[in-house]
Write a protein that holds these residues in place. Structure first.
Motif, mmCIF file in Angstrom:
data_model
loop_
_atom_site.group_PDB
_atom_site.id
_atom_site.type_symbol
_atom_site.label_atom_id
_atom_site.label_comp_id
_atom_site.label_asym_id
_atom_site.label_seq_id
_atom_site.Cartn_x
_atom_site.Cartn_y
_atom_site.Cartn_z
ATOM 1 N N GLN A 1 0.984 -1.126 0.151
ATOM 2 C CA GLN A 1 -0.117 0.051 0.084
ATOM 3 C C GLN A 1 0.801 1.145 -0.094
ATOM 4 O O GLN A 1 1.999 1.541 0.708
ATOM 5 N N GLN A 3 0.032 5.682 0.410
ATOM 6 C CA GLN A 3 -0.769 6.681 0.851
ATOM 7 C C GLN A 3 0.316 7.450 0.195
ATOM 8 O O GLN A 3 1.581 7.374 0.669
ATOM 9 N N LEU A 4 -0.715 8.869 -0.565
ATOM 10 C CA LEU A 4 -0.068 10.122 -1.161
ATOM 11 C C LEU A 4 -0.793 11.455 -0.300
ATOM 12 O O LEU A 4 -1.894 11.088 -0.292
ATOM 13 N N VAL A 5 0.225 12.170 -0.116
ATOM 14 C CA VAL A 5 -0.369 13.921 -0.041
ATOM 15 C C VAL A 5 0.416 14.761 -0.358
ATOM 16 O O VAL A 5 1.235 14.836 0.117
ATOM 17 N N CYS A 22 4.355 15.626 -2.715
ATOM 18 C CA CYS A 22 4.434 14.749 -2.490
ATOM 19 C C CYS A 22 4.621 13.873 -2.080
ATOM 20 O O CYS A 22 5.505 13.560 -2.334
ATOM 21 N N ALA A 24 4.915 10.537 0.317
ATOM 22 C CA ALA A 24 4.491 8.863 -0.242
ATOM 23 C C ALA A 24 4.785 8.076 1.625
ATOM 24 O O ALA A 24 5.808 8.215 1.774
ATOM 25 N N SER A 25 4.205 7.376 1.688
ATOM 26 C CA SER A 25 4.468 6.349 3.050
ATOM 27 C C SER A 25 4.274 5.344 2.305
ATOM 28 O O SER A 25 3.446 4.626 1.023
ATOM 29 N N GLY A 26 4.832 4.485 2.966
ATOM 30 C CA GLY A 26 4.784 2.747 2.603
ATOM 31 C C GLY A 26 6.540 2.388 1.846
ATOM 32 O O GLY A 26 7.006 3.086 1.094
ATOM 33 N N TYR A 113 -2.469 4.238 -7.396
ATOM 34 C CA TYR A 113 -2.372 5.003 -6.582
ATOM 35 C C TYR A 113 -2.641 6.442 -6.112
ATOM 36 O O TYR A 113 -2.179 7.114 -6.920
ATOM 37 N N GLY A 115 -3.440 10.485 -4.863
ATOM 38 C CA GLY A 115 -3.592 11.374 -3.258
ATOM 39 C C GLY A 115 -4.967 12.168 -3.570
ATOM 40 O O GLY A 115 -5.698 11.587 -4.214
ATOM 41 N N GLN A 116 -5.663 13.033 -2.732
ATOM 42 C CA GLN A 116 -6.246 13.627 -2.184
ATOM 43 C C GLN A 116 -6.706 14.267 -3.331
ATOM 44 O O GLN A 116 -7.506 15.469 -3.467
#
Length: 124
Positions: A1, A3-5, A22, A24-26, A113, A115-116
């Protein structure tokens, strides 16, 4: 997984600059091609820029070529989009996307994946 912010959007006058980030986690970020896309009101999402997993390859939409630079820092799990000479037609929500592939792509369907999004508004 992954996650992008995204961050860094805002209101800027035409001719100005913004730097989108941006985060990223993971653990797969360093092995993922990354892309930036944007969507203006009433329009479909469109490709902006992409970068391969090791930053060895980048590609830009004609509409931003020469004005934008995509880069990444795998040690920080972050990808950037430097935007200069902004125009009102650049106004959109900008999305960061991550692919499970190493190779960069301009096709949204090849990104797993997203981001928002972060709003960029360019005033004339």
């Amino acid at each position: 997984q992954v996650q992008l912010v995204e961050s860094g959007g805002g209101l800027v006058q035409a001719g100005g600059s913004l730097r989108l980030s941006c985060a990223a986690s993971g653990r797969t970020f360093s092995r993922s091609a990354m892309g930036w896309f944007r969507q203006a009101p009433g329009k479909e999402r469109e490709f902006v820029a992409t970068i391969s997993w090791n930053a060895g390859y980048t590609y830009y939409a004609d509409s931003v070529k020469g004005r934008c630079t995509i880069s990444r820092d795998n040690a920080k799990n972050t990808v950037y989009l430097q935007m200069n000479s902004l125009k009102p037609e650049d106004t959109a929500v900008y999305y960061c996307a991550a692919s499970l592939a190493l190779v960069a792509s301009l096709i949204p369907e090849e990104y797993e994946y997203w981001g928002q999004g972060t709003q960029v508004t360019v005033s004339s």
